[in-house]
Motif scaffolding. Structure first.
Motif, PDB file in Angstrom:
ATOM      1  N   LEU A  60       0.854  -1.191   0.000  1.00 17.74           N
ATOM      2  CA  LEU A  60       0.000   0.000   0.000  1.00 17.74           C
ATOM      3  C   LEU A  60       0.885   1.234   0.000  1.00 17.74           C
ATOM      4  O   LEU A  60       1.822   1.347   0.799  1.00 17.74           O
ATOM      5  N   SER A  61       0.578   2.168  -0.886  1.00 22.56           N
ATOM      6  CA  SER A  61       1.257   3.465  -0.910  1.00 22.56           C
ATOM      7  C   SER A  61       0.330   4.506  -0.289  1.00 22.56           C
ATOM      8  O   SER A  61      -0.814   4.661  -0.721  1.00 22.56           O
ATOM      9  N   ALA A  62       0.815   5.200   0.741  1.00 22.79           N
ATOM     10  CA  ALA A  62       0.005   6.224   1.418  1.00 22.79           C
ATOM     11  C   ALA A  62       0.937   7.259   2.027  1.00 22.79           C
ATOM     12  O   ALA A  62       2.088   6.959   2.365  1.00 22.79           O
ATOM     13  N   ASN A  63       0.431   8.480   2.184  1.00 23.85           N
ATOM     14  CA  ASN A  63       1.249   9.560   2.729  1.00 23.85           C
ATOM     15  C   ASN A  63       0.660  10.199   3.980  1.00 23.85           C
ATOM     16  O   ASN A  63       1.233  11.129   4.527  1.00 23.85           O
ATOM     17  N   ARG A  64      -0.474   9.714   4.425  1.00 26.04           N
ATOM     18  CA  ARG A  64      -1.111  10.210   5.644  1.00 26.04           C
ATOM     19  C   ARG A  64      -1.990   9.107   6.214  1.00 26.04           C
ATOM     20  O   ARG A  64      -2.115   8.037   5.607  1.00 26.04           O
ATOM     21  N   SER A  65      -2.565   9.367   7.373  1.00 27.39           N
ATOM     22  CA  SER A  65      -3.416   8.369   8.044  1.00 27.39           C
ATOM     23  C   SER A  65      -2.700   7.024   8.189  1.00 27.39           C
ATOM     24  O   SER A  65      -3.326   5.964   8.127  1.00 27.39           O
ATOM     25  N   LEU A  66      -1.383   7.077   8.379  1.00 26.49           N
ATOM     26  CA  LEU A  66      -0.603   5.839   8.367  1.00 26.49           C
ATOM     27  C   LEU A  66      -1.022   4.879   9.478  1.00 26.49           C
ATOM     28  O   LEU A  66      -1.088   3.668   9.268  1.00 26.49           O
ATOM     29  N   ASP A  67      -1.320   5.430  10.653  1.00 21.53           N
ATOM     30  CA  ASP A  67      -1.745   4.561  11.760  1.00 21.53           C
ATOM     31  C   ASP A  67      -3.078   3.887  11.458  1.00 21.53           C
ATOM     32  O   ASP A  67      -3.298   2.726  11.826  1.00 21.53           O
ATOM     33  N   ARG A  68      -3.969   4.600  10.781  1.00 22.19           N
ATOM     34  CA  ARG A  68      -5.266   4.001  10.439  1.00 22.19           C
ATOM     35  C   ARG A  68      -5.089   2.886   9.411  1.00 22.19           C
ATOM     36  O   ARG A  68      -5.764   1.854   9.497  1.00 22.19           O
ATOM     37  N   TYR A  69      -4.181   3.079   8.474  1.00 23.05           N
ATOM     38  CA  TYR A  69      -3.921   2.011   7.516  1.00 23.05           C
ATOM     39  C   TYR A  69      -3.266   0.813   8.202  1.00 23.05           C
ATOM     40  O   TYR A  69      -3.570  -0.335   7.882  1.00 23.05           O
ATOM     41  N   ARG A  70      -2.372   1.091   9.146  1.00 28.48           N
ATOM     42  CA  ARG A  70      -1.752  -0.016   9.881  1.00 28.48           C
ATOM     43  C   ARG A  70      -2.805  -0.798  10.665  1.00 28.48           C
ATOM     44  O   ARG A  70      -2.741  -2.027  10.763  1.00 28.48           O
ATOM     45  N   ALA A  71      -3.790  -0.079  11.209  1.00 28.55           N
ATOM     46  CA  ALA A  71      -4.851  -0.749  11.962  1.00 28.55           C
ATOM     47  C   ALA A  71      -5.686  -1.663  11.068  1.00 28.55           C
ATOM     48  O   ALA A  71      -6.302  -2.614  11.549  1.00 28.55           O
ATOM     49  N   LEU A  72      -5.676  -1.384   9.761  1.00 30.33           N
ATOM     50  CA  LEU A  72      -6.398  -2.226   8.807  1.00 30.33           C
ATOM     51  C   LEU A  72      -5.526  -3.379   8.305  1.00 30.33           C
ATOM     52  O   LEU A  72      -5.979  -4.176   7.470  1.00 30.33           O
ATOM     53  N   GLY A  73      -4.281  -3.430   8.788  1.00 27.14           N
ATOM     54  CA  GLY A  73      -3.417  -4.550   8.424  1.00 27.14           C
ATOM     55  C   GLY A  73      -2.379  -4.249   7.362  1.00 27.14           C
ATOM     56  O   GLY A  73      -1.662  -5.158   6.922  1.00 27.14           O
ATOM     57  N   PHE A  74      -2.275  -2.985   6.938  1.00 29.23           N
ATOM     58  CA  PHE A  74      -1.297  -2.612   5.926  1.00 29.23           C
ATOM     59  C   PHE A  74      -0.018  -2.076   6.568  1.00 29.23           C
ATOM     60  O   PHE A  74      -0.033  -1.603   7.705  1.00 29.23           O
ATOM     61  N   ASP A  75       1.072  -2.135   5.834  1.00 32.71           N
ATOM     62  CA  ASP A  75       2.335  -1.516   6.244  1.00 32.71           C
ATOM     63  C   ASP A  75       2.654  -0.467   5.181  1.00 32.71           C
ATOM     64  O   ASP A  75       3.358  -0.744   4.205  1.00 32.71           O
ATOM     65  N   PRO A  76       2.113   0.744   5.321  1.00 33.78           N
ATOM     66  CA  PRO A  76       2.149   1.717   4.225  1.00 33.78           C
ATOM     67  C   PRO A  76       3.541   2.181   3.832  1.00 33.78           C
ATOM     68  O   PRO A  76       4.423   2.377   4.676  1.00 33.78           O
ATOM     69  N   LEU A  77       3.714   2.335   2.520  1.00 35.69           N
ATOM     70  CA  LEU A  77       4.916   2.914   1.946  1.00 35.69           C
ATOM     71  C   LEU A  77       4.627   4.377   1.643  1.00 35.69           C
ATOM     72  O   LEU A  77       3.576   4.702   1.089  1.00 35.69           O
ATOM     73  N   THR A  78       5.538   5.278   1.984  1.00 38.29           N
ATOM     74  CA  THR A  78       5.354   6.695   1.671  1.00 38.29           C
ATOM     75  C   THR A  78       6.163   7.062   0.426  1.00 38.29           C
ATOM     76  O   THR A  78       6.990   6.281  -0.051  1.00 38.29           O
TER      77      THR A  78
END
Length: 206
Positions: A60-78
């Motif tokens: 997953l690529s994301a630049n904000r809400s990183l904790d919320r994405y982690r809570a959904l099971g993702f390890d976001p890439l910025t």
């Protein structure tokens, strides 16, 4: 499911999925579109569900809400140093983290992507053809829903370092082909609001 030999061999090639959720959501007043709750489920999870049986790993690529994405099971890439560089920056991050031959990028607001997207994109050309693949819905090419070879990382990084942000321009540089998905005319609909989802579902059932 029946298919051509190239499609069957495509299943044996390793592929990483990448959900692009790094946009600003400017048309939604700045809402993080991947987290938009539609009929009880965030859009990013709907896209992940469509890709789950098609990819060997999912990023997953994301630049904000990183904790919320982690809570959904993702390890976001910025996007790292490539701030506000658009989807090309997210794709670079995905390619850098990708350990497979191919990367399949899909926007987070495209929850109806075909369940055979992987097979049809990979099967559209011989196994040794490393051109990128872009779905064509009969009217438009969907450049942000793209299958890229892992070897594209150098070209993507060079483009970003040169200040270039155009995904289409990058594809022209490395070579690409359109793949016919005209029979799936709603599959690549981008959804910005719950109303868009209701409209798309209504069109699918008509």
């Amino acid at each position: 499911m029946h298919g051509h030999p190239a499609t069957h061999s495509a299943h044996r090639r390793t592929l990483t999925g990448l959900i692009l959720a790094g946009g600003r959501g400017s048309r939604l007043g700045g809402i993080d579109k991947g987290l938009l709750d539609v009929r009880g489920t965030p859009l990013v999870q709907q896209v992940a569900a469509r890709l789950a049986g098609q990819v060997d790993a999912l990023l997953l690529s994301a630049n904000r809400s990183l904790d919320r994405y982690r809570a959904l099971g993702f390890d976001p890439l910025t996007d790292g140093p490539y701030v506000d560089a658009g989807p090309l920056a997210g794709i670079r991050a995905g390619l850098a983290a990708c350990a497979t031959d191919w990367l399949l990028a899909v926007p987070c607001d495209m929850p109806f992507v075909p369940l055979d997207l992987r097979a049809r994109l990979l099967g559209a050309a011989p196994q040794d053809d490393c051109r990128a693949r872009v779905p064509f819905d009969g009217e438009h090419h969907h450049y942000a829903c793209v299958l890229l070879p892992g070897t594209a990382l150098g070209a993507v990084t060079a483009a970003l370092d040169a200040g270039r942000r155009s995904l289409r321009g990058l594809l022209d540089d490395i070579g690409w082909l359109g793949v016919d998905f005209a029979a799936d005319r709603h599959a690549f609909t981008n959804l910005n609001t719950p109303a868009d989802v209701a409209g798309a579902l209504s069109a699918e059932s008509s």
